[in-house]
Write an enzyme that holds these catalytic residues in place. Structure first.
Site, PDB file in Angstrom:
ATOM      1  N   GLY A  46     100.960 -87.572  49.006  1.00 41.80           N
ATOM      2  CA  GLY A  46     100.083 -88.713  48.798  1.00 41.80           C
ATOM      3  C   GLY A  46      98.747 -88.480  49.463  1.00 41.80           C
ATOM      4  O   GLY A  46      98.641 -87.671  50.400  1.00 41.80           O
ATOM      5  N   GLN A  51      90.802 -90.563  53.429  1.00 45.66           N
ATOM      6  CA  GLN A  51      91.057 -89.184  53.884  1.00 45.66           C
ATOM      7  C   GLN A  51      90.030 -88.199  53.339  1.00 45.66           C
ATOM      8  O   GLN A  51      89.926 -87.079  53.828  1.00 45.66           O
ATOM      9  CB  GLN A  51      92.464 -88.734  53.466  1.00 45.66           C
ATOM     10  CG  GLN A  51      93.558 -89.463  54.221  1.00 45.66           C
ATOM     11  CD  GLN A  51      94.926 -88.964  53.811  1.00 45.66           C
ATOM     12  OE1 GLN A  51      95.483 -89.418  52.824  1.00 45.66           O
ATOM     13  NE2 GLN A  51      95.467 -88.004  54.540  1.00 45.66           N
ATOM     14  N   CYS A  89     101.175 -85.724  57.651  1.00 43.01           N
ATOM     15  CA  CYS A  89      99.975 -86.258  57.006  1.00 43.01           C
ATOM     16  C   CYS A  89      98.977 -85.120  56.825  1.00 43.01           C
ATOM     17  O   CYS A  89      98.805 -84.307  57.739  1.00 43.01           O
ATOM     18  CB  CYS A  89      99.373 -87.347  57.897  1.00 43.01           C
ATOM     19  SG  CYS A  89      97.835 -88.043  57.271  1.00 43.01           S
ATOM     20  N   LEU A  90      98.347 -85.062  55.666  1.00 41.28           N
ATOM     21  CA  LEU A  90      97.355 -84.001  55.424  1.00 41.28           C
ATOM     22  C   LEU A  90      96.187 -84.100  56.403  1.00 41.28           C
ATOM     23  O   LEU A  90      95.489 -83.123  56.630  1.00 41.28           O
ATOM     24  CB  LEU A  90      96.847 -84.067  53.979  1.00 41.28           C
ATOM     25  CG  LEU A  90      97.900 -83.736  52.899  1.00 41.28           C
ATOM     26  CD1 LEU A  90      97.335 -84.004  51.510  1.00 41.28           C
ATOM     27  CD2 LEU A  90      98.374 -82.293  53.025  1.00 41.28           C
ATOM     28  N   HIS A 131     102.914 -95.195  53.966  1.00 39.80           N
ATOM     29  CA  HIS A 131     102.007 -94.299  54.685  1.00 39.80           C
ATOM     30  C   HIS A 131     100.591 -94.358  54.101  1.00 39.80           C
ATOM     31  O   HIS A 131      99.609 -94.503  54.842  1.00 39.80           O
ATOM     32  CB  HIS A 131     102.588 -92.879  54.602  1.00 39.80           C
ATOM     33  CG  HIS A 131     101.759 -91.812  55.237  1.00 39.80           C
ATOM     34  ND1 HIS A 131     102.212 -91.051  56.285  1.00 39.80           N
ATOM     35  CD2 HIS A 131     100.499 -91.367  54.968  1.00 39.80           C
ATOM     36  CE1 HIS A 131     101.260 -90.184  56.636  1.00 39.80           C
ATOM     37  NE2 HIS A 131     100.215 -90.350  55.846  1.00 39.80           N
ATOM     38  N   GLU A 132     100.491 -94.277  52.766  1.00 36.72           N
ATOM     39  CA  GLU A 132      99.162 -94.240  52.136  1.00 36.72           C
ATOM     40  C   GLU A 132      98.455 -95.587  52.243  1.00 36.72           C
ATOM     41  O   GLU A 132      97.247 -95.646  52.487  1.00 36.72           O
ATOM     42  CB  GLU A 132      99.270 -93.816  50.667  1.00 36.72           C
ATOM     43  CG  GLU A 132      99.838 -92.425  50.440  1.00 36.72           C
ATOM     44  CD  GLU A 132      99.198 -91.344  51.300  1.00 36.72           C
ATOM     45  OE1 GLU A 132      97.986 -91.427  51.590  1.00 36.72           O
ATOM     46  OE2 GLU A 132      99.924 -90.422  51.710  1.00 36.72           O
ATOM     47  N   HIS A 135      96.816 -96.120  55.490  1.00 40.05           N
ATOM     48  CA  HIS A 135      95.530 -95.418  55.637  1.00 40.05           C
ATOM     49  C   HIS A 135      94.364 -96.350  55.302  1.00 40.05           C
ATOM     50  O   HIS A 135      93.276 -96.235  55.865  1.00 40.05           O
ATOM     51  CB  HIS A 135      95.460 -94.228  54.676  1.00 40.05           C
ATOM     52  CG  HIS A 135      95.977 -92.937  55.245  1.00 40.05           C
ATOM     53  ND1 HIS A 135      95.410 -92.331  56.347  1.00 40.05           N
ATOM     54  CD2 HIS A 135      96.985 -92.119  54.844  1.00 40.05           C
ATOM     55  CE1 HIS A 135      96.063 -91.193  56.592  1.00 40.05           C
ATOM     56  NE2 HIS A 135      97.031 -91.047  55.714  1.00 40.05           N
TER      57      HIS A 135
HETATM   58 ZN   LIG Z   1      98.363 -89.515  55.652  1.00 39.39          ZN
END
Ligand SMILES: [Zn+2]
Length: 163
Positions: A46, A51, A89-90, A131-132, A135
């Protein structure tokens, strides 16, 4: 379409609340296309607009059928159960933590043209929705865990579990 740079923890854009999307125009379509391309390139589950430095409420999530769902102005409208598992997480590369999430969530969102729809996710997909969407309010998974593990530590634990 273009790859965008994924910001990492410490960048102020990751800690801000995002504004709702109000224009369902070409710019939004380009953003969603770029999010999908960037997510595929990073091999992630995701990716949220902040981000890549865009403070708007838009995310892409890989669903159980491996399709990328585009969610604009997403909100969790119901949740059920509980699961605990490793999450990464990226924007926090090479770090993993154990995070508790609901087992099942239902999300209401808009598509790229502004039409409302609902989507449901279980297990990994439910985790990813939570999670997304977090953000978009400037929160990272690291806030839900006391201890972060490196990729080596994670691999070792997975190996031990497999034995
Ligand atoms: Zn993330």
């Amino acid at each position: 379409m273009a790859l965008r740079t994924i910001l990492t923890d410490g960048d102020p854009a990751l800690h801000k609340a995002c504004r709702p999307v109000t224009n369902f125009d070409q710019r939004l379509h380009d953003l969603l296309d770029d999010l999908k391309e960037t997510l595929a390139n990073a091999n992630g589950a995701g990716l949220a607009a902040p981000q890549v430095g865009i403070l708007r409420r838009a995310v892409v999530v890989v669903d159980a059928e491996d399709n990328m769902l585009e969610l604009v102005n997403p909100e969790i409208i119901s949740q059920e159960g509980e699961q605990e598992g490793f999450e990464g997480c990226l924007s926090v590369p090479g770090r993993w933590g154990v995070v508790k999430r609901p087992m099942k969530v239902r999300v209401r969102a808009q598509d790229r043209d502004g039409n409302f729809f609902e989507a449901e996710g279980e297990e990994i997909v439910a985790r990813c929705f939570c999670h997304e969407i977090e953000h978009l309010d400037g929160h990272l998974f690291t806030e839900h865990t006391d201890r972060l593990y490196t990729t080596e530590e994670l691999d070792q634990m997975m190996e031990e579990q497999g034995e």
